[in-house]
Design an enzyme around this catalytic site. Structure first.
Site, PDB file in Angstrom:
ATOM      1  NE  ARG A 100      -6.747   3.353  -4.846  1.00 20.71           N
ATOM      2  CZ  ARG A 100      -5.617   3.808  -5.346  1.00 20.71           C
ATOM      3  NH1 ARG A 100      -5.565   4.239  -6.588  1.00 20.71           N
ATOM      4  NH2 ARG A 100      -4.517   3.855  -4.612  1.00 20.71           N
ATOM      5  CE  LYS A 116      -2.721   0.269  -3.309  1.00 26.16           C
ATOM      6  NZ  LYS A 116      -2.111   1.085  -2.296  1.00 26.16           N
ATOM      7  CD  GLU A 154      -2.192  -1.479   4.539  1.00 21.20           C
ATOM      8  OE1 GLU A 154      -3.232  -2.058   4.179  1.00 21.20           O
ATOM      9  OE2 GLU A 154      -2.141  -0.245   4.766  1.00 21.20           O
ATOM     10  CG  HIS A 167      -0.705   2.648   8.005  1.00 20.67           C
ATOM     11  ND1 HIS A 167      -1.743   3.545   8.161  1.00 20.67           N
ATOM     12  CD2 HIS A 167      -0.992   1.940   6.873  1.00 20.67           C
ATOM     13  CE1 HIS A 167      -2.602   3.396   7.160  1.00 20.67           C
ATOM     14  NE2 HIS A 167      -2.174   2.427   6.379  1.00 20.67           N
ATOM     15  NE  ARG A 215       0.577  24.879 -13.309  1.00 15.55           N
ATOM     16  CZ  ARG A 215       1.320  25.979 -13.428  1.00 15.55           C
ATOM     17  NH1 ARG A 215       2.526  25.906 -13.976  1.00 15.55           N
ATOM     18  NH2 ARG A 215       0.868  27.130 -13.017  1.00 15.55           N
ATOM     19  CD  GLU A 244     -10.880   5.464  -2.310  1.00 20.16           C
ATOM     20  OE1 GLU A 244      -9.666   5.307  -2.287  1.00 20.16           O
ATOM     21  OE2 GLU A 244     -11.548   5.874  -1.349  1.00 20.16           O
ATOM     22  CE  LYS A 250      -6.571   6.219  -2.557  1.00 23.67           C
ATOM     23  NZ  LYS A 250      -7.406   5.717  -1.436  1.00 23.67           N
ATOM     24  CG  ASN A 274     -10.182   3.238   1.484  1.00 20.78           C
ATOM     25  OD1 ASN A 274      -8.998   3.207   1.161  1.00 20.78           O
ATOM     26  ND2 ASN A 274     -11.053   4.057   0.915  1.00 20.78           N
ATOM     27  CG  HIS A 331      -6.701   6.862   7.804  1.00 23.61           C
ATOM     28  ND1 HIS A 331      -7.088   7.194   6.531  1.00 23.61           N
ATOM     29  CD2 HIS A 331      -5.672   5.994   7.672  1.00 23.61           C
ATOM     30  CE1 HIS A 331      -6.314   6.547   5.666  1.00 23.61           C
ATOM     31  NE2 HIS A 331      -5.458   5.815   6.337  1.00 23.61           N
ATOM     32  CG  HIS A 391      -7.004   1.751   5.541  1.00 23.94           C
ATOM     33  ND1 HIS A 391      -7.017   0.374   5.502  1.00 23.94           N
ATOM     34  CD2 HIS A 391      -5.731   2.113   5.241  1.00 23.94           C
ATOM     35  CE1 HIS A 391      -5.810  -0.067   5.192  1.00 23.94           C
ATOM     36  NE2 HIS A 391      -5.016   0.968   5.023  1.00 23.94           N
TER      37      HIS A 391
HETATM   38  N1  LIG Z   1      -0.215   5.749  -0.582  1.00 22.40           N
HETATM   39  C1  LIG Z   1      -0.828   4.654  -0.216  1.00 22.40           C
HETATM   40  O1  LIG Z   1      -1.581   4.035  -0.984  1.00 22.40           O
HETATM   41  C2  LIG Z   1      -0.600   4.106   1.167  1.00 22.40           C
HETATM   42  C3  LIG Z   1      -1.022   2.813   1.499  1.00 22.40           C
HETATM   43  C4  LIG Z   1      -0.730   2.314   2.748  1.00 22.40           C
HETATM   44  C5  LIG Z   1      -0.027   3.093   3.663  1.00 22.40           C
HETATM   45  N2  LIG Z   1       0.358   4.343   3.318  1.00 22.40           N
HETATM   46  C6  LIG Z   1       1.113   5.174   4.255  1.00 22.40           C
HETATM   47  O2  LIG Z   1       2.359   4.554   4.518  1.00 22.40           O
HETATM   48  C7  LIG Z   1       2.819   5.019   5.786  1.00 22.40           C
HETATM   49  C8  LIG Z   1       3.342   3.849   6.584  1.00 22.40           C
HETATM   50  O3  LIG Z   1       4.446   3.281   5.908  1.00 22.40           O
HETATM   51  P1  LIG Z   1       5.566   2.473   6.704  1.00 22.40           P
HETATM   52  O4  LIG Z   1       4.928   1.512   7.609  1.00 22.40           O
HETATM   53  O5  LIG Z   1       6.544   2.000   5.706  1.00 22.40           O
HETATM   54  O6  LIG Z   1       6.142   3.587   7.684  1.00 22.40           O
HETATM   55  P2  LIG Z   1       7.502   4.392   7.709  1.00 22.40           P
HETATM   56  O7  LIG Z   1       7.864   4.922   6.397  1.00 22.40           O
HETATM   57  O8  LIG Z   1       7.371   5.330   8.857  1.00 22.40           O
HETATM   58  O9  LIG Z   1       8.579   3.267   8.092  1.00 22.40           O
HETATM   59  C9  LIG Z   1       8.440   2.584   9.326  1.00 22.40           C
HETATM   60  C10 LIG Z   1       9.752   2.625  10.132  1.00 22.40           C
HETATM   61  O10 LIG Z   1      10.696   1.744   9.513  1.00 22.40           O
HETATM   62  C11 LIG Z   1      11.943   2.421   9.314  1.00 22.40           C
HETATM   63  N3  LIG Z   1      12.537   1.773   8.152  1.00 22.40           N
HETATM   64  C12 LIG Z   1      12.228   1.965   6.851  1.00 22.40           C
HETATM   65  N4  LIG Z   1      12.904   1.084   6.090  1.00 22.40           N
HETATM   66  C13 LIG Z   1      13.668   0.343   6.931  1.00 22.40           C
HETATM   67  C14 LIG Z   1      14.592  -0.739   6.734  1.00 22.40           C
HETATM   68  N5  LIG Z   1      14.814  -1.278   5.528  1.00 22.40           N
HETATM   69  N6  LIG Z   1      15.210  -1.247   7.817  1.00 22.40           N
HETATM   70  C15 LIG Z   1      14.959  -0.749   9.057  1.00 22.40           C
HETATM   71  N7  LIG Z   1      14.077   0.248   9.309  1.00 22.40           N
HETATM   72  C16 LIG Z   1      13.446   0.777   8.247  1.00 22.40           C
HETATM   73  C17 LIG Z   1      11.539   3.869   9.158  1.00 22.40           C
HETATM   74  O11 LIG Z   1      12.616   4.719   9.457  1.00 22.40           O
HETATM   75  C18 LIG Z   1      10.399   3.997  10.163  1.00 22.40           C
HETATM   76  O12 LIG Z   1      10.920   4.168  11.473  1.00 22.40           O
HETATM   77  C19 LIG Z   1       1.650   5.690   6.450  1.00 22.40           C
HETATM   78  O13 LIG Z   1       1.836   7.086   6.410  1.00 22.40           O
HETATM   79  C20 LIG Z   1       0.471   5.306   5.605  1.00 22.40           C
HETATM   80  O14 LIG Z   1      -0.533   6.273   5.610  1.00 22.40           O
HETATM   81  C21 LIG Z   1       0.096   4.860   2.090  1.00 22.40           C
END
Ligand SMILES: NC(=O)c1ccc[n+]([C@@H]2O[C@H](COP(=O)([O-])OP(=O)(O)OC[C@H]3O[C@@H](n4cnc5c(N)ncnc54)[C@H](O)[C@@H]3O)[C@@H](O)[C@H]2O)c1
Length: 266
Positions: free
Chosen positions: A185, A171, A135, A209, A72, A181, A93, A189, A196, A192
């Protein structure tokens, strides 16, 4: 890449277990959630345990959701390693994808801390810089014109701590005002809804992304102008600026959804 270093720094004081997931969006899945949950149970984590999310947004979203649902809810710490995760690690999130849609299963669960070591970004490939700056640009569009102008003039290949702080500040301010949200908030998006959908229909992981978000923002600007022609938006100029930074767009006809008047009440 950075796990051993982190473990060396932790183990003097803590018992540390690790769970490594395959790179990519496909890991934000029920299957990975289930495997990780099993590993956490087998390791006998208890309510005083802490989950550390070392990785990009995929790791952060999945690990946060695991922490929010294990017994939990237990503590977690975000250690972002991508530029994009300056966004995903802030705001609480967490979640995973469903074949029917992205981020549809999740929770609000704030990290106890976000520890961002910018030297970890040195190993990021170019495509991930572009993705992360998607972003940053969004934060500029919705909350900081100077930030937007700065990125448009300096490019998207490196970032200073001060630019990053400005992007996070947009942010953080919005999340503080509306954590769940109910109102403002939703501005986060921007782009987005389309992003998505693009990520889901193209197969999770085919687009980064950030690439999907930039396409989504372009579409949103276009749609806004269609709905409200008097808005001071110059869609072609905006697209040109984004292209100059290195972003590419899906063919415009894909976006050209309706020449008929759009029913805003639909
Ligand atoms: N929770 C939220 O508020 C929120 C906001 C925006 C995005 N997201 C989510 O975040 C995700 C995208 O995140 P992301 O772009 O970091 O993707 P990711 O975590 O897939 O990382 C992108 C790539 O970079 C590689 N990588 C990570 N760190 C590295 C480093 N230091 N050096 C070399 N390679 C590295 C990873 O292995 C991967 O191949 C999506 O799922 C999206 O929906 C969430």
């Amino acid at each position: 890449m950075y796990l051993d270093q982190l473990k060396r720094n932790l183990t003097a004081h803590q018992i540390v277990g690790t769970f490594v997931i395959p790179s990519g969006e496909a890991s934000k899945s029920f299957e990975m959630y289930s495997q990780a949950m099993t590993a956490m149970l087998e390791a006998k984590l208890d309510r005083s345990s802490v989950v550390i999310a070392l990785g990009g947004g995929v790791v952060g979203d999945l690990a946060g959701f695991l922490a929010s649902t294990y017994m939990r809810g237990i503590s977690f710490v975000q250690m972002p390693t991508t530029l994009l995760a300056h966004d995903s690690s802030v705001g609480g999130k967490t979640g995973i994808n469903h074949p029917l849609g992205k981020n549809l299963i999740g929770s609000f669960h704030q990290p106890d801390a976000v520890i961002y070591d910018l030297s970890l970004l040195d190993s990021l490939p170019k495509r991930e810089w572009l993705s992360g700056f998607g972003e940053v640009l969004k934060h500029g569009y919705i909350g900081d014109q100077q930030l937007l102008d700065h990125v448009q003039s300096t490019g998207v290949t490196n970032i200073t701590a001060s630019v990053l702080r400005k992007s996070i500040a947009v942010k953080a301010k919005i999340v503080e005002a509306d954590e769940r949200e109910k109102g403002v908030r939703a501005h986060l998006n921007f782009g987005h809804t389309i992003a998505h959908a693009l990520e889901q229909v193209s197969g999770y992981g085919a687009l980064t992304h950030g690439e999907a978000v930039v396409n989504g923002m372009a579409f949103s600007l276009y749609l806004s102008k269609q709905l409200h022609p008097s808005l001071p938006i110059h869609v072609d100029d905006e697209l040109h600026q984004l292209q100059k930074l290195g972003y590419s767009f899906l063919p415009l006809q894909t976006m050209d959804v309706a020449h008929d008047p759009i029913d805003v009440n639909r």
